[in-house]
Write an enzyme that holds these catalytic residues in place. Structure first.
Site, short mmCIF file in Angstrom:
data_model
loop_
_atom_site.label_atom_id
_atom_site.label_comp_id
_atom_site.label_asym_id
_atom_site.label_seq_id
_atom_site.Cartn_x
_atom_site.Cartn_y
_atom_site.Cartn_z
N SER A 405 0.83 -1.21 0.00
CA SER A 405 0.00 0.00 0.00
C SER A 405 0.86 1.26 0.00
O SER A 405 0.52 2.24 -0.64
CB SER A 405 -0.87 0.06 1.26
OG SER A 405 -1.63 -1.07 1.40
N HIS A 426 -2.10 -3.11 -6.76
CA HIS A 426 -2.67 -2.69 -5.48
C HIS A 426 -4.17 -2.96 -5.47
O HIS A 426 -4.96 -2.22 -6.07
CB HIS A 426 -2.38 -1.20 -5.26
CG HIS A 426 -2.76 -0.72 -3.90
ND1 HIS A 426 -3.25 0.53 -3.66
CD2 HIS A 426 -2.73 -1.35 -2.70
CE1 HIS A 426 -3.49 0.66 -2.37
NE2 HIS A 426 -3.19 -0.46 -1.78
N GLU A 438 -5.30 -0.69 -8.61
CA GLU A 438 -4.28 0.26 -9.05
C GLU A 438 -3.11 -0.55 -9.59
O GLU A 438 -2.58 -1.43 -8.90
CB GLU A 438 -3.82 1.14 -7.88
CG GLU A 438 -4.78 2.28 -7.56
CD GLU A 438 -4.28 3.19 -6.44
OE1 GLU A 438 -4.57 4.38 -6.49
OE2 GLU A 438 -3.63 2.70 -5.50
N ASN A 476 -4.74 6.41 -1.93
CA ASN A 476 -4.40 6.68 -0.53
C ASN A 476 -3.79 8.07 -0.36
O ASN A 476 -3.86 8.64 0.72
CB ASN A 476 -3.45 5.60 0.00
CG ASN A 476 -4.22 4.33 0.37
OD1 ASN A 476 -5.44 4.38 0.59
ND2 ASN A 476 -3.55 3.20 0.41
#
Ligand code: 3HC
Ligand code: NAI
Length: 648
Positions: A405, A426, A438, A476
């Site tokens: 992450s 991801h 992702e 994120n």
């Protein structure tokens, strides 16, 4: 070649539609069908008509690309009426999907047949509109009001068998569709014909039915306009004569078509369709994916393995010791058992999913894998050890991917032999449910590795978005900015519960603070602490204050809110007020719309930074990330669309 051709099988005419890719009802197709109806009515030798489509599907609906333009005749409602009024009965022979206007054309036909894997439905509300060619007026006449309400207000398509039991279609046929439809038409001519759908009686439910339906639809719509308008149109169909109900439906359809909500949903519709096949990867070779390895069977590894199995891919799951192998398999089994409980899988299908998994502690089991996805602890040394082992056992052409992450994939990849095959994939939790993927290429990632990662996304039915390397990638990083901006409002004196309510009002399922309480405040805290330990300047957040006081969220009975035992309802917390008191300004009123607008603007500002830095390739990619990974309301189109629309 013409979009409509007519052939003959003795007294049965076959009207074939060929308007790739999905036989959408463009003006030329509407005209072609209209002309066919005229010509066949005028042909004395024709006694019935089969309507069938070439290509991958029956008519998939109105041409969404035409929605921004003025309507051109023949209008779809007139065409449906024209087919229904034909002197010879029409039989719709459905394969693939008969959706929206496509299903409305089928409603104009006297009969509807479908192949077992076909589906029918009225998905208009998912595009911010309602059916515009009798979907709300004819459907209740065909299947009753309750079924019509379910179909139209949810927009969910129904597979052939269920459609038949509801009465949406007359028969499911397994043989050659054209032959079956011709035989059906011939047989139908020997019996009295059913009434055209428009002439059938319609249910007239009482006020209590409508009140209950309205409450249910409003709750599910979460502020979206179309589902309630669809319901109003259905009610009108029950309470007004056919023509009046049709006029009302058409007006609602035209009104909604021009709304920002419909424009947003159309933009998302096209972005989702473009995402799996980016133009810059068009001509690249895709490597075969016959068997996939997953290292780590925790939350993410098990979810990823489940997603792979759902797509039919054999999986090799590697864990660090026998007990962890057993836990990993138990995690996976729990996912499939959950699907059985919810009626999504049969026991046999769940067993088949599990049977396709080899679990081991021995990396040698990965010798044949075409792709290996690492999902072990978020620790560079652990990840490096894993890739060291993979470098030794995997084929040189096997793709190696990390699900990290926040770590820099370049550091993880250091020392991996044949680095062109290394990539970040991801996934989002739960990985078998969340649509976003992702895809994070490194500077040295080979084009085929990238193209194959998109191929994987297509197999898994994910929405893939390419992201460059930065902390948090696209999603994120925006999340971090969003949370920081929400915290800044708290510091300025805006109530925590007001901020959450504002974001719910905007269309999120949860506000930023309730969401943190659900997921746990400690993960982001530990990450910040890690960065601080590594010497980075990371300012103290309000979340840090809460975690240090033992408030990690619902799992500790409190985070930003208090929670009663066995109750997920957030309650404003006097303890939090006391803890944060010294850091927070005097209470300040801020209208909820202004709160939401500010926070969405902050997300978009981070999005623009991501574009400038080349981390994100397009605004619509950012919107897809937010919608499919972070619960951004689809009807707003994503932060980039929403803020660009506000500027227009
Ligand atoms: N209008 C215009 N283009 C459409 C379209 C439509 N209704 N449906 C699909 N397309 C395009 C896609 O954009 C894509 O284009 P691209 O190749 O250039 O990217 C191409 O057709 C193929 O689409 P998919 O990748 O989605 O193909 P699949 O085979 O995976 O799926 C499908 C086929 C199930 C038919 C799916 O495309 C779909 O669900 N389409 C939308 C159907 C829909 O919403 N219909 C209702 C429209 S509104 C309406 O009918 C109003 C009426 O009541 C008046
Ligand atoms: P987890 O702690 O649930 O699972 C990690 C698993 O890896 C454990 O089962 C552990 O036994 C196993 N493991 C550790 N070392 C191993 C080794 N050397 N060989 C084989 N297996 C080993 O962690 P989680 O949440 O599944 O996260 C895994 C990765 O996914 C992390 O990099 C995380 O950042 C990332 N991620 C997590 C998300 C989440 O929401 N939990 C979302 C997206 C990515």
């Amino acid at each position: 070649m013409s979009v409509v051709t007519i052939t003959r099988d003795a007294e049965i005419a076959v009207v074939t539609v060929n308007n790739p890719p999905v036989n959408a009802l463009s003006q030329s197709l509407r005209q072609g069908l209209w002309d066919a109806a005229e010509a066949l009515d005028a042909d004395p030798e024709v006694r019935a008509v089969v309507l069938i489509c070439d290509g991958r599907t029956f008519i998939a609906g109105a041409d969404v690309a035409e929605f921004g333009k003025p309507p051109v005749p023949p209008h779809l409602p007139d065409l449906v009426g024209r087919i229904e009024a034909a002197e010879k009965p029409w039989v719709a022979a459905i394969h693939g999907s008969a959706l929206g206007g496509g299903f409305e054309i089928a409603l104009g036909c006297r009969f509807r047949l479908a192949q077992p894997d076909a589906s029918v439905g009225l998905p208009e509300v998912t595009l911010g509109i309602i059916p515009g060619a009798s979907g709300t007026v004819r459907t209740p006449r065909l299947v009753g009001m309750q079924a019509a309400v379910d179909l139209v207000t949810t927009g969910k398509p129904v597979r052939a068998a269920a459609a038949q039991s509801l009465g949406l279609i007359d028969a499911v046929v397994t043989g050659d569709l054209r032959d079956e439809a011709i035989a059906f038409a011939r047989a139908a001519l020997r019996r009295p014909l059913p009434q055209p759908v428009s002439q059938r009686p319609v249910d007239a439910p009482d006020a209590a039915f409508w009140a209950a339906a309205e409450a249910k639809v409003a709750k599910a719509a979460r502020g979206a306009a179309a589902p309630l308008r669809a319901l109003a149109s259905l009610r009108n169909a029950a309470e007004k004569p056919f023509e009046e109900a049709m006029a009302f439906e058409r007006q609602c359809f035209l009104d909604l078509r021009g709304t920002p909500e419909a424009a947003a949903l159309r933009a998302v519709f096209f972005a989702e369709r473009a995402a799996p096949r980016p133009a810059h990867l068009k001509d690249l070779t895709v490597l075969p994916l016959r068997q996939v390895g997953v290292v780590g069977g925790g939350t993410m590894g098990a979810g990823i393995a489940a997603a792979l199995r759902d797509a039919g891919l054999p999986v090799v799951l590697i864990e660090r010791d026998a007990a962890a192998v057993a836990r990993g398999l138990a995690n996976l089994r729990a996912i499939f058992e959950g699907a059985v409980t919810r009626g999504r899988l049969s026991e046999a299908q769940a067993a088949e999913r599990m049977a396709g998994v080899i679990a081991s502690t021995d990396y040698a089991a990965l010798a044949d894998a075409d792709l290996v996805i690492e999902a072990v602890f978020e620790e560079i040394s652990v990840k490096r050890a894993v890739f060291d082992a993979l470098g030794r056992v995997c084929r040189p052409d096997a793709i190696l991917a990390t699900n990290t992450s926040y770590l820099d994939p370049q550091l993880i990849a250091e020392g991996v032999p044949y680095p062109g095959r290394f990539i970040g994939l991801h996934f989002f939790s739960p990985a078998n449910v969340m649509k976003l993927l992702e895809i994070v290429p490194l500077p040295g990632t080979a084009p085929a590795t990238l193209a194959t990662s998109f191929h994987l996304a297509r197999l898994l039915k994910k929405v893939p978005v390419e992201a460059g390397i930065c902390e948090g990638f696209i999603g994120n990083r925006i999340l971090k900015r969003y949370r920081a901006a929400a915290e800044a409002l708290v510091r300025q004196g805006v109530a925590i519960a007001e901020i959450d309510a504002a974001m719910r009002g905007y269309g999120f399922a949860m506000g930023p603070f309730e969401a943190q309480d659900l997921g746990g405040l400690d993960i982001a805290y530990l990450q910040r602490e890690g960065a601080r330990a590594a010497g980075q300047e990371v300012p103290e957040t309000l979340g840090d204050v809460l975690v240090r006081a033992g408030r990690k969220g619902q799992k500790t009975a409190g985070g930003w809110y208090d929670y009663a035992a066995n109750d997920r309802k957030p309650r404003p917390s006097p303890a939090v007020t006391a803890l944060l008191g010294p850091l927070v300004a005097a209470p300040r009123e801020m209208p909820r719309e202004a709160v939401a607008e500010h926070l969405v603007q902050e997300m978009a500002a981070e999005g623009r930074a991501l574009l400038q830095e080349g981390i994100a390739r397009s605004p619509s990619d950012i919107d897809l990330v937010e919608i499919h990974g972070y619960g951004f309301p689809r009807r707003r189109g994503g932060p980039m669309f929403a803020t660009a629309a506000a500027r227009r």
